[in-house]
Design an enzyme around this catalytic site. Sequence first.
Site, PDB file in Angstrom:
ATOM      1  N   HIS A 122       0.817  -1.211   0.000  1.00  0.00           N
ATOM      2  CA  HIS A 122       0.000   0.000   0.000  1.00  0.00           C
ATOM      3  C   HIS A 122       0.857   1.270   0.000  1.00  0.00           C
ATOM      4  O   HIS A 122       1.895   1.350   0.642  1.00  0.00           O
ATOM      5  CB  HIS A 122      -0.931   0.006   1.213  1.00  0.00           C
ATOM      6  CG  HIS A 122      -0.210  -0.025   2.533  1.00  0.00           C
ATOM      7  ND1 HIS A 122       0.233   1.109   3.180  1.00  0.00           N
ATOM      8  CD2 HIS A 122       0.143  -1.059   3.323  1.00  0.00           C
ATOM      9  CE1 HIS A 122       0.819   0.781   4.313  1.00  0.00           C
ATOM     10  NE2 HIS A 122       0.789  -0.534   4.431  1.00  0.00           N
ATOM     11  N   ASP A 123       0.403   2.247  -0.763  1.00  0.00           N
ATOM     12  CA  ASP A 123       0.978   3.597  -0.789  1.00  0.00           C
ATOM     13  C   ASP A 123       2.380   3.666  -1.378  1.00  0.00           C
ATOM     14  O   ASP A 123       3.071   4.686  -1.222  1.00  0.00           O
ATOM     15  CB  ASP A 123       0.976   4.214   0.615  1.00  0.00           C
ATOM     16  CG  ASP A 123      -0.399   4.209   1.250  1.00  0.00           C
ATOM     17  OD1 ASP A 123      -1.285   4.886   0.701  1.00  0.00           O
ATOM     18  OD2 ASP A 123      -0.601   3.526   2.266  1.00  0.00           O
ATOM     19  N   GLY A 140       4.994  -0.945   2.925  1.00  0.00           N
ATOM     20  CA  GLY A 140       4.172   0.215   2.614  1.00  0.00           C
ATOM     21  C   GLY A 140       4.970   1.499   2.505  1.00  0.00           C
ATOM     22  O   GLY A 140       6.006   1.672   3.147  1.00  0.00           O
TER      23      GLY A 140
END
Length: 273
Positions: A122-123, A140
């Site tokens: 994520h991200d 992340g």
Amino acid sequence: MATQIHSTALVDPGAQLGQDVQIGPYCIIEADVSIGDRTRIDAHSRIHAHTSLGADNHVHSFSFLGGDPQHVKYKGEPTRLEVGDRNLIREYCTMHRGTVDAGGVTRVSSDCLFMAYAHVAHDCVVDDKVIMANAATLGGHVHVGTKAVLGGLCAVHQFARIGAYAFIGGKAGISLDIPPYMIATGTPAKLYGPNVIGLKRQGFSSQAVSQIEKAYKIIWRSGKKRQDAIAEVQAAYPESSEVGFLIDFLQFTVRGVSADNQLAVNGQDIPVY
């Protein structure tokens, strides 16, 4: 060639497919998915909601793109995964959507190669022409610069940065930033100087490579305080865009920068701020 959807594939009516898209057997394409022209999705792959793929991508079998972020604070918000053009995504790759706290988007640019089992968390932001070998893993919020190469089974800690043109050895454990142009390997990863051969292959001039090498020696091996060494390099090569790019990377580190392998103490990497 018209868009082809295998009879066993499940494509939500809310998905948007471009021209000449191929969807293989047993694929699942959810709502709010956008797939660009000439992109191919092979058998058993799943593209989750809130995901966009550009043109000319090839997603191999059993890849899962746009899944929920593996984050304890995630509560089902409609965050996104955005993938550019001409990426080759091999078997069993996973790429997760972003989280609200970080802006909500995971971004993968164009012309990248993700070998089997590679993971983009994520991200993350992955710039153009990155190569991630088999089972390379990003935590992340990792940022991987243009044309960086990550060896098989390496793992990058969340919020770390991999600079452009860096080369990461297989099984490396990256807990601190790896500057542009550098070779890094080991756990914890240490720097082994500029990737001279790789830079020349990428078209860097002999002068630019020489300046990067000299800057490296001043910053990492002179024993001077970091800011003093950086000031010396800036004074020595004020017109070098390549050296300036390296200095900018160092000035904006948050986690700290990996140490040179010759300066490790008792086998432990030394954070450099």
